[in-house]
Each structure stands twice: as C-alpha cells, then as structure tokens.
Design a protein around this motif. Structure first.
Motif, short mmCIF file in Angstrom:
data_model
loop_
_atom_site.label_atom_id
_atom_site.label_comp_id
_atom_site.label_asym_id
_atom_site.label_seq_id
_atom_site.Cartn_x
_atom_site.Cartn_y
_atom_site.Cartn_z
N ALA A 90 -6.57 16.84 22.79
CA ALA A 90 -6.57 17.69 23.98
C ALA A 90 -7.38 18.98 23.73
O ALA A 90 -8.06 19.47 24.63
N VAL A 91 -7.31 19.53 22.51
CA VAL A 91 -8.11 20.70 22.17
C VAL A 91 -9.61 20.37 22.25
O VAL A 91 -10.41 21.16 22.77
N THR A 205 -10.27 24.54 34.25
CA THR A 205 -9.63 23.35 33.69
C THR A 205 -9.62 23.39 32.17
O THR A 205 -8.60 23.14 31.52
N GLY A 206 -10.78 23.71 31.59
CA GLY A 206 -10.89 23.74 30.13
C GLY A 206 -9.97 24.76 29.48
O GLY A 206 -9.33 24.48 28.47
N VAL A 207 -9.91 25.95 30.08
CA VAL A 207 -9.04 27.00 29.52
C VAL A 207 -7.58 26.58 29.58
O VAL A 207 -6.82 26.78 28.63
N ASP A 208 -7.18 25.96 30.70
CA ASP A 208 -5.78 25.55 30.86
C ASP A 208 -5.42 24.44 29.88
O ASP A 208 -4.33 24.42 29.31
N ILE A 209 -6.34 23.49 29.68
CA ILE A 209 -6.11 22.41 28.71
C ILE A 209 -5.96 22.99 27.31
O ILE A 209 -5.06 22.61 26.55
N LEU A 210 -6.85 23.91 26.94
CA LEU A 210 -6.78 24.54 25.62
C LEU A 210 -5.48 25.30 25.43
O LEU A 210 -4.85 25.23 24.36
N ARG A 211 -5.06 26.02 26.46
CA ARG A 211 -3.82 26.81 26.36
C ARG A 211 -2.62 25.90 26.09
O ARG A 211 -1.79 26.18 25.23
N SER A 212 -2.54 24.80 26.81
CA SER A 212 -1.42 23.88 26.66
C SER A 212 -1.44 23.20 25.30
O SER A 212 -0.41 23.10 24.62
N ALA A 213 -2.61 22.72 24.87
CA ALA A 213 -2.71 21.99 23.60
C ALA A 213 -2.46 22.89 22.41
O ALA A 213 -1.76 22.51 21.46
N THR A 214 -3.02 24.11 22.43
CA THR A 214 -2.82 25.00 21.30
C THR A 214 -1.39 25.49 21.22
O THR A 214 -0.88 25.78 20.13
N ALA A 215 -0.71 25.56 22.36
CA ALA A 215 0.71 25.93 22.35
C ALA A 215 1.51 24.91 21.55
O ALA A 215 2.40 25.27 20.77
N ASP A 216 1.20 23.62 21.73
CA ASP A 216 1.88 22.58 20.97
C ASP A 216 1.58 22.71 19.47
O ASP A 216 2.48 22.59 18.63
N LEU A 217 0.31 22.94 19.14
CA LEU A 217 -0.08 23.01 17.73
C LEU A 217 0.44 24.26 17.05
O LEU A 217 0.65 24.27 15.83
#
Length: 304
Positions: A90-91, A205-217
């Motif tokens: 996702a990142v 879209t890209g910023v939101d995807i990065l925010r969500s994925a990095t939160a998990d990591l």
C-alpha cells in the motif's frame, strides 16, 4: 462445516489476489484506450487520465508481487508471518500515485499557460475522447464497489487502497469528460485545466493511502475504539482489578496484543495464570483478526 483458520486465511488471500488481478487487467485496457485516444484525439485531460491508469498498471504488478510474498508462512526471522507485506504494498501504491499526480499537474498547467499565451494552437479534442472518458468512469464505478466489498471482507490494506484508488479514478475520469466537453464548446484551455484537476484528485488519493499504510507500519493501533473494546471485554473478568497497558501491533489484517493487568496480590501464581489465560481467550474469541494475546500480570496492593 466451518472453515479452519488456515482455510479462511487462504480464502482471504485468494480474494485479495483476485481483486488485484481484475484491477490490473481492467487498468491495462483503460490505460491503452485512454492514452492512445488522448494522443490521437488531442485531449490533454484524457491523456493525463491515461497516464494515471498506466501508473495503476505499474503498481498493480507491484501489489501482486508483494501480496504473493505476504502469503509466505511464518519462519524464525518472521514469527508472525509476512502479512505486513500488504501494508508495504500500500505504501508503494501511495508513492506511485503521488509521483504520477505531480507529473500530470506540471504538464497540464504548462499547457494551459501555452494555450492562453498563444504559444499552442490547441482547439479541442475529438468526440471519441469524451465517450472513452465516460466509459472509463462507468467501469470504475463497478470496480470501486466490487473491490471495496472484498477489501472490507478481507481487511486487506492493499485491496482497500486499490478500492480507494478505483473510487477516485471515477472523479478523475469525470473531470476529464468535463474538460473535453467544454473544450469542444470553444474553451480549449478547460481540457488541460481538467487534467490539472485530475492530478489534484490523484494526489489526494496518494496521500490518504500513504497515511493509512504508514499508520499500520508505525504501530499506531490501538485506536480509541479498539482500546475501549479490549477494556470493556476484560471488565467481565472479576479477578482483573486493573487494565494498565494495552499495546497492539498490526501484521496485515491481524492483531497481536500485549496487555498489562493488575490482580489481587494474595493470589497464587497458578491462579494468576488462570486469569491471564481467561483474558487471552476472551479477546481471541471476540475480536476479529486477533492472532495472539500476551498478558503480563502483576500484584496490586491488597486493601485492608
């Protein structure tokens, strides 16, 4: 007969890969159609959307590779398995999306300037470009709904990111359609301006995807909802006098939780172990995708 945990995991992987592969095939067809018609039909907005679809194809390939890697079983170096590969995928998706948005925005704004300053004689796109953009929007509506359903069922971060990207592709295709329409009505600068608008949607879209994925990591769980749920479930265990710490780690869709609880100091070690086991069982049974629970208990001062 209910499915075993292994069977459910395999079914989850199968659905996730299916969503990615269907998205990859559809994006490949859309990229070819939009890019070629965007060039031949002279539509900067459709070409920008075609570049967006081309990047979708690239990271669809990356996602397929990462999701296959995430299916590897646990080993000595990765005792919790390789499910975090989904968040890493996702990142990668987010990074592709952001870089694509920046490139499209720069080219589109530059073309708007050239048209308005008279350096470019662009006079509007061919009618077929409008039809291609509308067909693309319709296909993305279906893909967004179908992929979103699978992402919700499987709790797969990468598939959820893909569904979110499909959804925003709807808006980018419609923005391109509006630009092409007004460009044909005698406002040629609206077409490349729509391309710039498409790029802003892609960037978001890209910023939101990065925010969500990095939160998990970065282990930003548990959130308030999960923390409250864990504490409410453990409140049913009479012998737990306090829940002092809750730390959770995400591995793909799965959770591993570390707890610190306080118990009566007069209890034996055996009794303390029974309480810890009861806490583990309650959380494993009542929280979806809970893989393991580790409980540390220590005595609280007894009240006289």
């Amino acid at each position: 007969m209910p499915q075993t945990g292994t069977a459910l995991s395999q079914e989850r992987k199968r659905k996730g890969l299916l969503a990615v592969q269907v998205g990859l095939v559809s994006n490949s067809l859309l990229a070819l159609a939009k890019a070629s018609v965007g060039i031949v039909g002279q539509s900067p907005a459709l070409l920008a959307d075609g570049i967006n679809s081309t990047s979708d194809v690239a990271y669809g390939v990356v996602m397929t590779i990462f999701m296959k890697l995430s299916d590897k079983p646990a080993d000595h170096e990765h005792p919790y398995g390789h499910d975090q590969m989904e968040s890493i995928a996702a990142v990668v998706v987010g990074a592709f999306v952001i870089s694509t948005a920046i490139a499209i925005c720069w080219n589109s704004i530059n073309l708007v300037y050239e048209i308005l300053s008279g350096k470019d004689n662009f006079s509007g796109a061919a009618r077929i470009a409008l039809w291609i953009s509308l067909i693309a929007a319709g296909s993305k509506v279906w893909l967004a709904l179908w992929t979103g359903k699978i992402g919700k069922e499987t709790q797969n971060t990468a598939v959820q990111a893909l569904a979110y990207d499909h959804r925003n592709d709807i808006f980018s295709a419609l923005a391109a359609a509006l630009g092409i329409f007004f460009g044909g009505m005698g406002f040629p600068w609206v077409d490349p301006l729509a391309g710039a608008a498409v790029s802003l949607i892609i960037l978001y879209t890209g910023v939101d995807i990065l925010r969500s994925a990095t939160a998990d990591l970065m282990d930003t769980v548990p959130g308030r909802t999960l923390d409250k749920k864990i504490r409410n479930l453990l409140a049913a265990v009479d012998d737990i006098q306090a829940v002092e710490e809750v730390h959770a780690h995400r591995f793909g869709p799965y959770l591993v939780v570390n707890l610190t609880i306080g118990v009566d100091g007069s209890l034996s070690v055996t009794q303390g172990d029974r309480i810890a086991t009861e806490a583990e069982d309650i959380l494993l049974e009542n929280i979806d995708f809970m893989r393991r629970v580790y409980v540390h208990y220590h005595p609280l001062a007894t009240q006289e």
